[in-house]
Design a protein around this motif. Structure first.
Motif, PDB file in Angstrom:
ATOM      1  N   LEU A   1      -6.112  -5.579  -2.789  1.00 39.06           N
ATOM      2  CA  LEU A   1      -6.765  -4.353  -2.347  1.00 39.06           C
ATOM      3  C   LEU A   1      -6.802  -4.273  -0.831  1.00 39.06           C
ATOM      4  CD1 LEU A   1      -9.771  -4.142  -4.830  1.00 39.06           C
ATOM      5  CD2 LEU A   1      -7.844  -2.572  -4.688  1.00 39.06           C
ATOM      6  N   THR A   2      -7.012  -5.409  -0.186  1.00 40.97           N
ATOM      7  CA  THR A   2      -7.043  -5.438   1.278  1.00 40.97           C
ATOM      8  C   THR A   2      -5.708  -4.994   1.854  1.00 40.97           C
ATOM      9  OG1 THR A   2      -8.655  -7.235   1.255  1.00 40.97           O
ATOM     10  CG2 THR A   2      -7.439  -6.887   3.294  1.00 40.97           C
ATOM     11  N   ILE A   3      -4.625  -5.517   1.313  1.00 42.32           N
ATOM     12  CA  ILE A   3      -3.289  -5.132   1.789  1.00 42.32           C
ATOM     13  C   ILE A   3      -3.064  -3.642   1.580  1.00 42.32           C
ATOM     14  CG2 ILE A   3      -0.810  -5.396   1.368  1.00 42.32           C
ATOM     15  CD1 ILE A   3      -1.328  -8.339   0.753  1.00 42.32           C
ATOM     16  N   ALA A   4      -3.457  -3.126   0.419  1.00 45.35           N
ATOM     17  CA  ALA A   4      -3.268  -1.702   0.129  1.00 45.35           C
ATOM     18  C   ALA A   4      -4.027  -0.836   1.129  1.00 45.35           C
ATOM     19  CB  ALA A   4      -3.729  -1.399  -1.291  1.00 45.35           C
ATOM     20  N   ILE A   5      -5.255  -1.220   1.433  1.00 42.81           N
ATOM     21  CA  ILE A   5      -6.070  -0.427   2.358  1.00 42.81           C
ATOM     22  C   ILE A   5      -5.514  -0.521   3.772  1.00 42.81           C
ATOM     23  CG2 ILE A   5      -8.365  -0.227   3.399  1.00 42.81           C
ATOM     24  CD1 ILE A   5      -9.432  -1.280   0.658  1.00 42.81           C
ATOM     25  N   GLU A   6      -5.097  -1.715   4.178  1.00 46.23           N
ATOM     26  CA  GLU A   6      -4.496  -1.870   5.503  1.00 46.23           C
ATOM     27  C   GLU A   6      -3.245  -1.009   5.633  1.00 46.23           C
ATOM     28  OE1 GLU A   6      -5.595  -6.423   6.860  1.00 46.23           O
ATOM     29  OE2 GLU A   6      -3.901  -6.107   5.504  1.00 46.23           O
ATOM     30  N   LEU A   7      -2.409  -1.064   4.613  1.00 45.69           N
ATOM     31  CA  LEU A   7      -1.151  -0.318   4.655  1.00 45.69           C
ATOM     32  C   LEU A   7      -1.419   1.184   4.680  1.00 45.69           C
ATOM     33  CD1 LEU A   7       1.936  -0.777   4.569  1.00 45.69           C
ATOM     34  CD2 LEU A   7       1.813  -0.478   2.100  1.00 45.69           C
ATOM     35  N   ALA A   8      -2.299   1.654   3.806  1.00 41.82           N
ATOM     36  CA  ALA A   8      -2.605   3.084   3.756  1.00 41.82           C
ATOM     37  C   ALA A   8      -3.222   3.564   5.063  1.00 41.82           C
ATOM     38  CB  ALA A   8      -3.544   3.370   2.588  1.00 41.82           C
ATOM     39  N   SER A   9      -4.098   2.758   5.652  1.00 43.58           N
ATOM     40  CA  SER A   9      -4.764   3.150   6.893  1.00 43.58           C
ATOM     41  C   SER A   9      -3.784   3.232   8.050  1.00 43.58           C
ATOM     42  CB  SER A   9      -5.895   2.164   7.226  1.00 43.58           C
ATOM     43  OG  SER A   9      -6.882   2.165   6.224  1.00 43.58           O
ATOM     44  N   GLU A  10      -2.913   2.230   8.170  1.00 42.19           N
ATOM     45  CA  GLU A  10      -1.949   2.239   9.273  1.00 42.19           C
ATOM     46  C   GLU A  10      -0.920   3.344   9.075  1.00 42.19           C
ATOM     47  OE1 GLU A  10      -0.680   0.988  12.983  1.00 42.19           O
ATOM     48  OE2 GLU A  10      -2.479   0.450  11.844  1.00 42.19           O
ATOM     49  N   PHE A  11      -0.479   3.550   7.836  1.00 37.84           N
ATOM     50  CA  PHE A  11       0.472   4.613   7.545  1.00 37.84           C
ATOM     51  C   PHE A  11      -0.137   5.974   7.885  1.00 37.84           C
ATOM     52  CE2 PHE A  11       2.500   7.620   4.525  1.00 37.84           C
ATOM     53  CZ  PHE A  11       3.813   7.462   4.937  1.00 37.84           C
ATOM     54  N   ALA A  12      -1.393   6.189   7.512  1.00 37.43           N
ATOM     55  CA  ALA A  12      -2.066   7.455   7.810  1.00 37.43           C
ATOM     56  C   ALA A  12      -2.223   7.651   9.309  1.00 37.43           C
ATOM     57  CB  ALA A  12      -3.443   7.483   7.134  1.00 37.43           C
ATOM     58  N   ARG A  13      -2.505   6.558  10.040  1.00 30.84           N
ATOM     59  CA  ARG A  13      -2.667   6.649  11.490  1.00 30.84           C
ATOM     60  C   ARG A  13      -1.358   7.080  12.151  1.00 30.84           C
ATOM     61  NH1 ARG A  13      -6.482   3.094  12.457  1.00 30.84           N
ATOM     62  NH2 ARG A  13      -5.206   1.395  11.677  1.00 30.84           N
ATOM     63  N   VAL A  14      -0.241   6.502  11.691  1.00 34.55           N
ATOM     64  CA  VAL A  14       1.066   6.852  12.255  1.00 34.55           C
ATOM     65  C   VAL A  14       1.453   8.273  11.851  1.00 34.55           C
ATOM     66  CG1 VAL A  14       3.534   6.292  12.214  1.00 34.55           C
ATOM     67  CG2 VAL A  14       1.842   4.461  12.363  1.00 34.55           C
ATOM     68  N   MET A  15       1.211   8.628  10.591  1.00 32.84           N
ATOM     69  CA  MET A  15       1.570   9.951  10.096  1.00 32.84           C
ATOM     70  C   MET A  15       0.802  11.038  10.832  1.00 32.84           C
ATOM     71  SD  MET A  15       1.639  11.306   6.160  1.00 32.84           S
ATOM     72  CE  MET A  15      -0.109  11.666   6.040  1.00 32.84           C
ATOM     73  N   GLU A  16      -0.444  10.766  11.180  1.00 32.46           N
ATOM     74  CA  GLU A  16      -1.276  11.747  11.862  1.00 32.46           C
ATOM     75  C   GLU A  16      -0.659  12.177  13.188  1.00 32.46           C
ATOM     76  OE1 GLU A  16      -4.551  14.235  12.488  1.00 32.46           O
ATOM     77  OE2 GLU A  16      -4.025  13.108  10.695  1.00 32.46           O
TER      78      GLU A  16
END
Length: 299
Positions: A221-236
């Motif tokens: 779950l930690t990896i999933a949240i890290e990945l989603a958060s960083e991906f969202a930050r870049v996508m923004e």
């Protein structure tokens, strides 16, 4: 391989709670505390965050401590959803399925001072869609955005203040070459750097996921949240410029492919028990991305 300082992903307690919302709109406190500990957060930080979110009316709490369950309100459920259509569009661009038509979309607005809040909201939304400023009240993008902007303009009630223009002839400071214009109008070097960082973070998570026996569910779950958060930050920050306007090879395409691979591993190793809805939101797009590659490999 444990995370290093260089691939550390900054996640707030609020984002963590929002990321762990399940399909039934609840957050399991035991799961929350377990993931928070892996991310280096203290129990006190988590308790204070829960109290703050409940006070704000974003969650209702039943039970206490690690046995508590948080029930999300509608506002909280929207907080960390990726914009699925934008994600689909960027992967379509990477597969050459969304070629640029050669047209620039310009938007001009002159909103009176009496509607300053609406003006600021429109400007923020235009930048969110990837618009670059040309001069006061005039923005440009390479992608069709009329439907999205019109909906926001209608919501804000400022339809009489906005003008839409489409043109294949754009010159800024004497520059009319499309690639040179893109380099002038958007911070491509900074964007490339954020994509390279995303690729680096994702590679490290992929390496850990290739040995799933060493990863328990809180770590997954930690990896999933890290990945989603960083991906969202870049996508923004990404204006989603067509590949025709970008230097090639563009690091964004490589980073997104790595992200898709990482999510495939996450989805394979997720426990059969109900997972946070974050998994479903990304799963739909990842399956679409994987399908063309699987078809090509079977030929």
């Amino acid at each position: 391989m444990p995370p290093t300082q260089d691939d550390h992903v900054e996640i707030s307690t609020r984002v963590l709670v929002e990321s762990l919302i399940h399909e039934d709109q609840t957050v399991d406190a035991g799961e929350l505390y377990a993931v928070a500990r892996i991310l280096g957060m203290t129990d006190l930080q988590v308790r204070l965050c829960i109290k703050r979110l409940v006070t704000e009316g974003q969650f209702v709490q039943s039970g206490r401590g690690r046995r508590a369950v948080l029930h999300a309100t509608a506002e909280a459920r929207r907080a960390l959803d990726p914009n699925v259509e934008f994600v689909r569009f960027m992967y379509a661009q990477d597969r050459d399925e969304a070629p640029w038509d050669g047209s620039w979309r310009l938007l001009a607005f002159a909103v009176p001072e009496s509607s300053r809040a609406a003006r600021d909201a429109l400007r923020e939304y235009i930048v969110h869609l990837g618009g670059a400023p040309l001069q006061g009240g005039l923005y440009v993008t390479a992608n069709p955005w009329e439907d999205l902007v019109e909906a926001e303009v209608a919501r804000l009630g400022i339809g009489d203040c906005v003008t839409y223009i489409t043109s294949t002839d754009l010159r800024v400071g004497g520059i009319d070459d499309p690639q040179q214009l893109a380099a002038r109008l958007w911070p491509l070097d900074d964007l490339a750097h954020t994509h390279r960082r995303l690729a680096y973070i994702t590679r490290n998570r992929l390496e850990r996921l290739r040995d799933p026996a060493s990863i328990d569910q809180p770590q997954l779950l930690t990896i999933a949240i890290e990945l989603a958060s960083e991906f969202a930050r870049v996508m923004e920050a990404d204006p989603l410029l067509p590949p025709e306007l970008l230097p090639q090879p563009w690091p964004g395409a490589q980073a997104r492919q790595l992200v898709a691979q990482c999510w495939q591993h996450l989805l394979q190793h997720a426990a059969p028990a109900p997972a946070p809805r974050l998994f479903r939101l990304y799963a739909d797009v990842v399956h679409e991305v994987a399908a063309p590659a699987q078809k090509a490999g079977s030929r």
